[in-house]
Motif scaffolding. Structure first.
Motif, mmCIF file in Angstrom:
data_model
loop_
_atom_site.group_PDB
_atom_site.id
_atom_site.type_symbol
_atom_site.label_atom_id
_atom_site.label_comp_id
_atom_site.label_asym_id
_atom_site.label_seq_id
_atom_site.Cartn_x
_atom_site.Cartn_y
_atom_site.Cartn_z
ATOM 1 N N ALA A 1 -2.533 9.750 -8.390
ATOM 2 C CA ALA A 1 -1.892 8.598 -8.142
ATOM 3 C C ALA A 1 -0.558 8.290 -8.672
ATOM 4 N N GLU A 2 0.183 9.202 -9.175
ATOM 5 C CA GLU A 2 1.351 9.031 -9.969
ATOM 6 C C GLU A 2 2.263 10.306 -9.622
ATOM 7 N N TYR B 1 4.957 13.466 -1.992
ATOM 8 C CA TYR B 1 3.587 12.746 -2.386
ATOM 9 C C TYR B 1 3.470 11.524 -1.823
ATOM 10 N N ASP C 1 -2.806 5.557 0.531
ATOM 11 C CA ASP C 1 -4.022 4.630 0.797
ATOM 12 C C ASP C 1 -3.787 4.047 2.095
ATOM 13 N N ASP D 1 0.821 -1.208 0.085
ATOM 14 C CA ASP D 1 0.103 0.048 0.020
ATOM 15 C C ASP D 1 0.940 1.297 0.112
ATOM 16 N N THR D 2 0.333 2.341 -0.786
ATOM 17 C CA THR D 2 0.804 3.561 -0.578
ATOM 18 C C THR D 2 0.682 4.106 0.752
ATOM 19 N N LYS E 1 -6.700 12.201 -2.889
ATOM 20 C CA LYS E 1 -6.259 11.187 -3.834
ATOM 21 C C LYS E 1 -6.532 11.745 -5.182
ATOM 22 N N CYS F 1 1.491 9.487 -2.519
ATOM 23 C CA CYS F 1 0.881 8.496 -3.416
ATOM 24 C C CYS F 1 2.341 7.806 -3.945
ATOM 25 N N LEU F 2 3.490 8.097 -3.587
ATOM 26 C CA LEU F 2 4.795 7.700 -4.105
ATOM 27 C C LEU F 2 5.482 6.901 -3.148
ATOM 28 N N LEU F 3 5.080 6.990 -2.028
ATOM 29 C CA LEU F 3 5.716 6.514 -0.765
ATOM 30 C C LEU F 3 5.001 5.153 -0.313
ATOM 31 N N PHE F 4 5.682 4.038 0.054
ATOM 32 C CA PHE F 4 5.090 2.919 0.514
ATOM 33 C C PHE F 4 4.705 3.154 2.031
ATOM 34 N N CYS G 1 -2.020 15.044 -2.736
ATOM 35 C CA CYS G 1 -1.700 14.080 -1.846
ATOM 36 C C CYS G 1 -0.458 14.358 -0.838
#
Length: 164
Positions: A41-42, A58, A26, A22-23, A38, A60-63, A48
């Motif tokens: 998502a890129e 961002y 999320d 999951d990011t 959201k 959305c780019l991080l786990f 985000c």
């Protein structure tokens, strides 16, 4: 597989439940932090953006799993519920300068503004523009948001003068 990520969110210890892969976006939204928007998502719209150790990133780019032990800040830190009825100077500036229309991009923008003003309490217009670069707003031409960043700097400096 479900994991638990131990971190600090908005200055409070937190445990995020997430699925492996999951990011952070999320995981935050899935755990009730819906102020983090959201969008693409890129990593191109800025909706985000959160602060990680004070830096705008961002989500959305991080786990989510990579955030173990990190300090994450969402725009709710500026909401100040229960503190008083006065909005945070950054929020006040965005409202005063009409830098808010639909509001979808604003949480990320106010966090980028906060990070900028912590580093530089008196930014130039060019520095304000750079701070908001990477934030997509479909409602405005960015002029009002740039004015809001500069106004927020004025309000925060005035507050520092009164307090100090």
């Amino acid at each position: 597989m479900t994991i638990t990520v131990n971190l600090t969110i908005n200055d409070k210890p937190a445990r995020l439940k997430a699925r492996m892969g999951d990011t952070l976006l999320d995981a935050l939204r899935g755990n009730g932090f819906v102020e983090v928007k959201k969008g693409c998502a890129e990593g191109t719209c800025g909706s985000c953006v959160v602060l990680v150790a004070g830096e705008p990133l961002y989500a959305c780019l991080l786990f989510a799993a990579s955030m173990e032990g990190q300090a994450v800040t969402t725009s709710m830190i500026l909401d100040r519920p229960g503190v008083d009825e006065t909005p945070h100077p950054i929020i006040k500036a965005f409202v005063e300068e009409a830098g808010v229309q639909c509001g979808y991009c604003v949480p990320g923008m106010v966090l980028s503004t906060s990070a900028l003003l912590k580093r530089n309490p008196s930014p130039t217009e060019a520095e304000a523009r750079r701070a908001l670069d990477g934030h997509l707003c479909r409602c405005t031409g960015y002029v009002k948001q740039i004015k809001a960043v500069l106004r927020a700097a004025e309000l925060l400096r005035a507050a520092d003068t009164r307090e100090g």
